[in-house]
Write an enzyme that holds these catalytic residues in place. Structure first.
Site, PDB file in Angstrom:
ATOM      1  N   LYS A  99       4.690   3.088  -1.877  1.00  0.00           N
ATOM      2  CA  LYS A  99       3.864   3.859  -2.613  1.00  0.00           C
ATOM      3  C   LYS A  99       2.578   3.160  -3.109  1.00  0.00           C
ATOM      4  O   LYS A  99       2.560   1.966  -2.902  1.00  0.00           O
ATOM      5  CB  LYS A  99       4.672   4.405  -3.800  1.00  0.00           C
ATOM      6  CG  LYS A  99       5.697   5.395  -3.358  1.00  0.00           C
ATOM      7  CD  LYS A  99       6.375   6.153  -4.657  1.00  0.00           C
ATOM      8  CE  LYS A  99       5.590   6.636  -5.750  1.00  0.00           C
ATOM      9  NZ  LYS A  99       4.497   7.575  -5.151  1.00  0.00           N
ATOM     10  N   GLY A 100       1.679   3.878  -3.719  1.00  0.00           N
ATOM     11  CA  GLY A 100       0.643   3.021  -4.116  1.00  0.00           C
ATOM     12  C   GLY A 100      -0.794   3.364  -3.528  1.00  0.00           C
ATOM     13  O   GLY A 100      -1.777   2.862  -3.754  1.00  0.00           O
ATOM     14  N   GLY A 150      -0.977  11.707  -6.948  1.00  0.00           N
ATOM     15  CA  GLY A 150      -1.395  11.966  -5.549  1.00  0.00           C
ATOM     16  C   GLY A 150      -1.689  13.338  -5.334  1.00  0.00           C
ATOM     17  O   GLY A 150      -1.373  14.406  -6.037  1.00  0.00           O
ATOM     18  N   ASP A 181       3.743   7.109   0.550  1.00  0.00           N
ATOM     19  CA  ASP A 181       3.146   7.080   1.725  1.00  0.00           C
ATOM     20  C   ASP A 181       3.798   6.767   2.983  1.00  0.00           C
ATOM     21  O   ASP A 181       3.262   6.940   4.040  1.00  0.00           O
ATOM     22  CB  ASP A 181       2.004   5.739   1.470  1.00  0.00           C
ATOM     23  CG  ASP A 181       1.255   5.814   0.314  1.00  0.00           C
ATOM     24  OD1 ASP A 181       0.379   6.845   0.342  1.00  0.00           O
ATOM     25  OD2 ASP A 181       1.329   5.299  -0.772  1.00  0.00           O
ATOM     26  N   GLU A 200       4.080   4.311 -11.889  1.00  0.00           N
ATOM     27  CA  GLU A 200       5.047   5.199 -10.956  1.00  0.00           C
ATOM     28  C   GLU A 200       6.257   4.387 -10.902  1.00  0.00           C
ATOM     29  O   GLU A 200       7.389   5.039 -11.075  1.00  0.00           O
ATOM     30  CB  GLU A 200       4.563   5.459  -9.622  1.00  0.00           C
ATOM     31  CG  GLU A 200       3.160   6.172  -9.352  1.00  0.00           C
ATOM     32  CD  GLU A 200       2.717   6.112  -8.141  1.00  0.00           C
ATOM     33  OE1 GLU A 200       2.037   7.346  -7.575  1.00  0.00           O
ATOM     34  OE2 GLU A 200       2.902   5.472  -7.226  1.00  0.00           O
TER      35      GLU A 200
HETATM   36  C1  5RP Z   1      -0.240   7.284  -5.680  1.00  0.00           C
HETATM   37  C2  5RP Z   1       1.072   7.341  -4.572  1.00  0.00           C
HETATM   38  C3  5RP Z   1       1.221   8.555  -3.766  1.00  0.00           C
HETATM   39  O1  5RP Z   1       2.422   8.921  -4.250  1.00  0.00           O
HETATM   40  C4  5RP Z   1       1.007   8.444  -2.580  1.00  0.00           C
HETATM   41  O2  5RP Z   1      -0.198   7.424  -2.243  1.00  0.00           O
HETATM   42  C5  5RP Z   1       1.103   9.639  -1.696  1.00  0.00           C
HETATM   43  O3  5RP Z   1       0.053  10.386  -1.847  1.00  0.00           O
HETATM   44  P1  5RP Z   1      -0.362  11.836  -1.152  1.00  0.00           P
HETATM   45  O4  5RP Z   1       0.873  12.700  -1.761  1.00  0.00           O
HETATM   46  O5  5RP Z   1      -1.634  12.038  -1.692  1.00  0.00           O
HETATM   47  O6  5RP Z   1      -0.164  11.734   0.289  1.00  0.00           O
HETATM   48  O7  5RP Z   1       1.788   6.556  -4.316  1.00  0.00           O
HETATM   49  O8  5RP Z   1      -0.288   5.851  -6.144  1.00  0.00           O
END
Ligand code: 5RP
Length: 222
Positions: free
Chosen positions: A98-99, A33, A88, A107
């Site tokens: 997450k995801g 991310g 998230d 992850e």
């Molecule tokens: C990816 C994830 C990320 O850690 C999550 O979406 C946060 O992303 P960002 O740091 O861009 O806000 O779980 O699968």
């Protein structure tokens, strides 16, 4: 302070947080991310201090390699000192969703192996009750409609993430309208639906520490 400035600040704080454990044998687990990308760029500055990394996605592996950091297959690793990744959403008990980037399964695997899961976020990710962010569920493609019907029975509103294929060749349903009052329980229930690979709740193995970027600096939440 912009959101990106807060992400950079937590990325730098994460490197300082793990620095005492970096050594010749140390492998660092690295998430996926935009926040994780800031972390990778900061980690590259101390790449001489550790052996290499395990990546939670192809995108992360590519970025690590681009910095000249050796990327190991998780199967070749006996011990993973620490896993650093974004989120998230998170709550006061360090349950995490997450995801959003679709890398949830890898992850979760890397987090499971790591001795410590360090979650790096900016303050926009903090919630009282998880569920505002649609919960990602990775599904085997042929099971997508069945899983969606089961999710509706649980009062969720699944939305197919069109045109997206995970690194594992699977699909994602983003589940809206959940108010997740029992994250550990729901994580287990969702993973028991046949056809679900995993879901984005990290509660049974939540974060061990959250480094949260705020306009006033980085807070350490345990
Ligand atoms: C990816 C994830 C990320 O850690 C999550 O979406 C946060 O992303 P960002 O740091 O861009 O806000 O779980 O699968």
């Amino acid at each position: 302070m912009t959101q990106d400035e807060m992400k950079l600040a937590v990325a730098q704080a994460a490197v300082e947080y793990i620095r005492p454990r970096l050594g010749r044998e140390t492998i660092v687990g690295v998430g996926t991310g935009s926040t994780a990308n800031f972390f990778i760029d900061e980690l590259a500055k101390v790449k001489h201090m550790f052996d290499g990394a395990v990546a939670s996605s192809q995108a992360t592996a590519d970025r690590l390699k681009g910095h000249g950091i050796t990327v190991f297959d998780l199967n070749a690793i006996n011990e993973l000192e620490v896993y650093v990744d974004g989120a998230d959403e998170f709550d006061a008990r360090l349950n995490v969703v997450k995801g959003g980037g679709g890398a949830l399964t890898r992850e979760k695997i890397v987090a499971a192996v790591a001795k410590e899961f360090v979650c790096i976020v900016d303050s926009t990710k903090q919630v009282d009750v998880l569920g505002d962010f649609p919960l990602p569920v990775e599904v085997i493609p042929m099971a997508r409609s069945y899983v969606a019907r089961e999710l509706v029975k649980l009062d969720g509103m699944p939305v197919y993430r069109q045109g997206f294929v995970t690194d594992n060749g699977n699909e994602i349903l983003d589940v809206h309208d959940l108010s997740i009052v029992d994250p550990k329980g729901l994580e287990g229930i969702l993973n028991n639906i046949v056809g679900v690979v995993t879901n984005g709740l990290f509660a049974q193995r939540g974060a061990d520490v959250i480094l949260m970027g705020t306009p006033d600096g980085v807070q350490n939440i345990k």
